[in-house]
Structure formats: C-alpha cells, structure tokens
Design a protein around this motif. Structure first.
Motif, short mmCIF file in Angstrom:
data_model
loop_
_atom_site.label_atom_id
_atom_site.label_comp_id
_atom_site.label_asym_id
_atom_site.label_seq_id
_atom_site.Cartn_x
_atom_site.Cartn_y
_atom_site.Cartn_z
N LYS A 184 -3.71 -15.30 50.47
CA LYS A 184 -4.36 -14.16 51.13
C LYS A 184 -5.89 -14.29 51.13
CE LYS A 184 -0.64 -11.03 49.61
NZ LYS A 184 0.06 -11.96 48.71
N LEU A 185 -6.42 -15.24 50.33
CA LEU A 185 -7.86 -15.48 50.28
C LEU A 185 -8.27 -16.60 51.23
CD1 LEU A 185 -9.84 -13.93 48.34
CD2 LEU A 185 -7.45 -13.77 47.67
N TYR A 186 -7.32 -17.24 51.92
CA TYR A 186 -7.58 -18.29 52.91
C TYR A 186 -8.52 -19.36 52.33
CZ TYR A 186 -5.50 -14.88 56.09
OH TYR A 186 -4.64 -13.99 56.69
N PHE A 198 -13.33 -22.39 47.67
CA PHE A 198 -13.95 -21.21 48.26
C PHE A 198 -12.96 -20.44 49.13
CE2 PHE A 198 -17.66 -23.95 47.48
CZ PHE A 198 -18.45 -23.07 46.76
N SER A 199 -13.21 -19.14 49.27
CA SER A 199 -12.46 -18.31 50.20
C SER A 199 -13.18 -18.26 51.53
CB SER A 199 -12.32 -16.89 49.64
OG SER A 199 -11.79 -16.01 50.62
N SER A 200 -12.42 -18.27 52.61
CA SER A 200 -13.00 -18.15 53.96
C SER A 200 -13.35 -16.72 54.32
CB SER A 200 -12.03 -18.71 55.00
OG SER A 200 -11.70 -20.06 54.73
N VAL A 201 -13.02 -15.78 53.44
CA VAL A 201 -13.16 -14.35 53.73
C VAL A 201 -14.44 -13.79 53.11
CG1 VAL A 201 -12.04 -12.10 53.57
CG2 VAL A 201 -10.65 -14.18 53.69
N PRO A 206 -14.55 -7.91 55.31
CA PRO A 206 -13.60 -8.90 55.83
C PRO A 206 -13.33 -8.73 57.32
CG PRO A 206 -12.44 -7.18 54.63
CD PRO A 206 -13.92 -6.94 54.40
N ASP A 207 -13.14 -9.84 57.99
CA ASP A 207 -12.71 -9.85 59.39
C ASP A 207 -11.18 -9.90 59.38
OD1 ASP A 207 -12.02 -10.37 61.99
OD2 ASP A 207 -13.57 -11.89 62.32
N LEU A 208 -10.55 -8.73 59.45
CA LEU A 208 -9.10 -8.66 59.32
C LEU A 208 -8.37 -9.13 60.57
CD1 LEU A 208 -8.73 -5.29 57.37
CD2 LEU A 208 -8.68 -7.63 56.49
N THR A 209 -9.10 -9.35 61.64
CA THR A 209 -8.47 -9.95 62.82
C THR A 209 -8.18 -11.41 62.55
OG1 THR A 209 -9.65 -8.43 64.28
CG2 THR A 209 -8.75 -10.43 65.27
N ARG A 210 -9.13 -12.10 61.94
CA ARG A 210 -8.95 -13.52 61.60
C ARG A 210 -8.15 -13.70 60.31
NH1 ARG A 210 -14.04 -16.83 60.89
NH2 ARG A 210 -12.49 -18.50 60.92
N PHE A 211 -8.31 -12.77 59.37
CA PHE A 211 -7.69 -12.94 58.05
C PHE A 211 -6.86 -11.69 57.69
CE2 PHE A 211 -11.98 -14.99 57.93
CZ PHE A 211 -11.54 -16.31 58.02
N ALA A 213 -3.98 -11.15 56.26
CA ALA A 213 -3.28 -11.05 54.98
C ALA A 213 -4.20 -10.59 53.85
CB ALA A 213 -2.65 -12.39 54.62
N PHE A 214 -5.51 -10.69 54.06
CA PHE A 214 -6.43 -10.32 52.98
C PHE A 214 -6.29 -8.86 52.57
CE2 PHE A 214 -10.54 -8.55 51.63
CZ PHE A 214 -10.71 -9.27 50.44
N GLN A 215 -5.92 -8.01 53.51
CA GLN A 215 -5.83 -6.58 53.18
C GLN A 215 -4.72 -6.29 52.17
OE1 GLN A 215 -4.74 -4.06 56.55
NE2 GLN A 215 -3.92 -5.88 57.58
#
Length: 452
Positions: A184-186, A198-201, A206-211, A213-215
């Motif tokens: 979920k941290l990509y 590193f995390s991409s988020v 956070p950009d929840l459109t791209r990521f 699952a982070f939510q």
C-alpha cells in the motif's frame, strides 16, 4: 557529596528485553534523565562545532502530491551559527543567503557523530544507549539530526536493524506504517540509497488516483517531545517531519541477528541497480543516486559485497543480537518467546512505555468508498501506478495470442509508438527489484553457496 543517579523505570536488562520483544512502535518517556545529550541544543552544538561547516539539505515548502526525494533538494555547507541566524531572521546567514527562510526548510541529516566530533571524543559519552541494554553503545554509534520546521525525511523502510531515537530539542512528528502494508506504500528503489526502500506516496498529501491502496494503510502517528525515546521496529515504514522552529534528535540503528538475509538482498539490489542505471538515461537527466551514496563504485566492488553478504549470512544466524555496530531496521506488542525467553513476551505498556496508536480505522471511516486491494500480479500492476482492476497497457504484453510467427509481438495500429507509453528503465527496475523477486534470488544464492 556525589550526585545520585536518576532512577529508571526499566533497568538495562529489562529495557533490552522490551526492545527485543516489541513488534510495534513505542515511546519510552522517562529513560533519559541525566543524559548529557539533552543539552545538545542547536546553540550548544554551534559552540562545539565553532567554524566547522556542516552540510544542510534544503527543500521548498510546497505541496506537490509527490515525495520530495533528496535528489531533488538543494545543498549548502554552512556553520551552525549561520543556520541559527537564518532561522532567527538575521541577515548574516552565509551560504543560506540565497534561500528565503519563508520558502525553504533546512535539514542537517545523517550526520555521524563519530565523524562530527572525532576531535572531541568525550561527546560520545553524552549518549547512553547502554541504559537500554546495549552495552558499550553511545554517541560513537549514533547519528545527529538538526532541522527547521517542515524539514522531513521521505517515507521509507529501513532494510535492516531496529531504531532508537532520542528527541533533544523541539518536536518531531512520526508517521509509521507496519511492514504488512508495504504494497500500500508503493515501494521504489529509485532514487537508490543502500538499505532504504522509499515510498512513491506523499503520505501527507497522497494522490489517491495514482495510489488508491494507500488509503487503507494503517497509519500510526506520534509526536516525540524532548527527552523521549521512540522505538521503531524492524521494517516499519516511517515519514518524519519537524514541527518546531528548530529540532535536534539523535538516533542509533541496532543490528539484528535476522538481518543476514536482508544484507544479501541489499547486495543483490545494489548490484542490479548499478549495472542497469550506469547506462545513460534517454534524456540524460535521471537523478537516480541519493547524495548519501558514493558515485565511484565498480561492478567488481558490488559483486564483492554480494559474496561477503552470502558468506556472512549463516554466521549471522548463529550470532547474538548486534551490539557491535550501527545499522539501518509482527505487528503487535506480543510475540512468542525467543531464545533465552522462557515465556511469551508481553509488552509492559503503561506510564513508562507508551504504544504508538493506529489511525487505520479512522482512515477507513473517512474513506467509506470501497477500494479493491488485489493480491499477486494485480497488486504489482497497482504498484506501477495503474488502478487495480484495469487492463494492463499493451506494452506490458511480452507475448500472447497476437504474437507473430517468429515469436515477436505483432503490433496492431493502436499499439503504435504514438499511442502507447514506452516501458522505462525504472519500470524494468521496479519489476526486477520487487521484494518477492529479490528475496527468491537471495535464497537461490544462499542455496548455491551451501552446495559449493
């Protein structure tokens, strides 16, 4: 009359047992009374360092919905006195003159105390990790951090070691995520830093459109105050931000006996990254190597690292939990007893040991829309920035029913170069360095080594 030593809630043996047993972040609020390191304010450090320059990392105070990696920051060499003048709004700020305090934050991070105060070794004794049961560990095995409000480290996971952090001046806010939430941290290895994933988020914005699952990631948040010590367990993700005008902290990464396999994985990762990224990028502007890393590393050196890690791994499995040197580190306060522990471990949470709470349930309530988090190949696609459940782009199909008679892909008009996004070197690395792939390669190397 001799001064009476402060009373600690936990003796060294008990503190070490707690650190070895804890599987979630926790704060020791009152273990550092009497530590001389608590006097290490920015003003005190300025006096000790005098005219010696220190490297500061500077980043813009802006929201971009993307992490600000160290490769994207500016750097200056400056005296701590200049840093203090800059934070106080004065004009005599030396190398900081080119940067507006209103627009930038500054961070002197990863400053190894053994190097910083090599001509003042008495400073090492001010830090007493021995009181946590790690005999002989002091400032020599520690790192110093000095920053302004807004200074931060991108969200990352340390590949090995656990972490003890002493807050000296000001407050820092820690955002932590359990290792089970890694997908979920990509995760990404570009920019590359040895032992840091590193995390991409951007975990604050956070950009929840791209990521998406982070939510669902289970965020644990704690604000660390002066005199408190935070314990960060092995493999917990963390984003750290300074929230007061000036902050100072000291940490020590403590090696663990289970780190042997992780060191093999790190050696493999480094070798693959360097072998591929040494080829010039298409536009020649790919900043892939963190400033903390040595640029002059050969393939022969990386392979030597692989061999050393493989040879040392069986020995590490039989060694004691690391007391000898610093290094970079399931998700609850309990675990089954380990060697030397006759009974299952139960964390003595209370006034003297504070668990870091999880905000996960609140996050899910704030985001009531269902998000499908898929496993296996689908989660890998999501980690590349595609929405779970969407069809992979045609460029990801390396073979299939539409292949030509010679086995090469037969492209349709919609597959033309103009209508598709090319796979980049970093896309390739993202797959090659997937944790499951690296873990399997490490296992195969160890199996081969044992057969020889």
């Amino acid at each position: 009359m001799a001064a009476t030593a402060p009373t600690r809630p936990f003796g060294p043996d008990e503190a070490r047992r707690i650190v070895r047993g804890l599987q979630q972040p926790a704060v020791f609020p009152d273990m550092t009374g009497g530590w001389a390191a608590l006097r290490w304010t920015a003003e005190h450090l300025s006096g000790r360092l005098a005219d010696r320059p220190v490297q500061f990392r500077l980043g813009r105070k802006e929201e971009t919905n993307a992490p600000l990696f160290e490769t994207q920051c500016s750097y200056v060499q400056a005296k701590v006195a200049h840093f203090l003048n800059w934070t106080g709004g004065q004009t005599d700020v030396g190398p900081f003159s080119e940067y507006s305090y209103a627009d930038y934050w500054a961070y002197a991070d990863y400053k190894y105390i053994a190097t910083l105060f090599k001509d003042q070794p008495f400073m090492f004794e001010d830090v007493k990790w021995s009181e946590f049961g790690f005999e002989g560990r002091d400032g020599r095995d520690s790192t110093l951090w000095l920053g302004t409000a807004g200074a931060n480290t991108p969200c990352h996971q340390d590949s090995y070691g656990c972490n003890l952090v002493l807050q000296v001046q000001g407050r820092k806010r820690w955002h932590l995520f359990p290792p089970e939430d890694t997908a979920k941290l990509y995760p990404t290895r570009i920019p590359y830093e040895e032992s840091s994933v590193f995390s991409s988020v951007d975990v604050l914005h956070p950009d929840l459109t791209r990521f998406p699952a982070f939510q669902l990631a289970r965020k644990h948040v704690v604000t660390l105050h002066p005199g408190q010590v935070l314990y960060v367990p092995r493999h917990w993700w963390h984003y750290v931000e300074s929230i007061d005008p000036v902050t100072v902290s000291v940490n020590s990464w403590i090696e663990l006996e289970v780190d042997g396999m992780a060191r093999v994985a790190e050696a493999v990762t480094k070798t693959v990254v360097w072998a591929i990224k040494r080829a010039e990028s298409d536009d020649g502007t790919d900043s892939w190597l963190n400033p903390t890393e040595d640029e002059n590393v050969t393939h022969e050196e990386n392979m030597r690292y692989v061999n050393l890690a493989v040879r040392a791994c069986p020995q590490r499995r039989n060694s004691n939990v690391g007391d000898s040197r610093p290094a970079k580190r399931d998700w609850c306060g309990h675990q089954r007893g380990s060697r030397g522990d006759p009974a299952p471990f139960t964390a003595p949470f209370g006034t003297h040991l504070l668990p870091v709470s999880c905000e996960g349930e609140q996050q899910i309530r704030r985001n009531p829309n269902h998000v499908e988090v898929r496993t296996g190949l689908s989660s890998d696609v999501a980690s590349q920035g595609e929405t779970p459940g969407t069809k992979p782009s045609s460029t990801s199909r390396l073979c299939g029913p539409s292949d030509g008679p010679d086995g090469s892909p037969e492209l349709s008009p919609e597959d033309s170069e103009e209508s598709t996004v090319n796979i980049t070197t970093n896309d390739l690395l993202g797959c090659l360095l997937h944790p499951d792939i690296i873990s399997r390669v490490s296992e195969l190397l160890l199996e081969r080594h044992h057969q020889l």
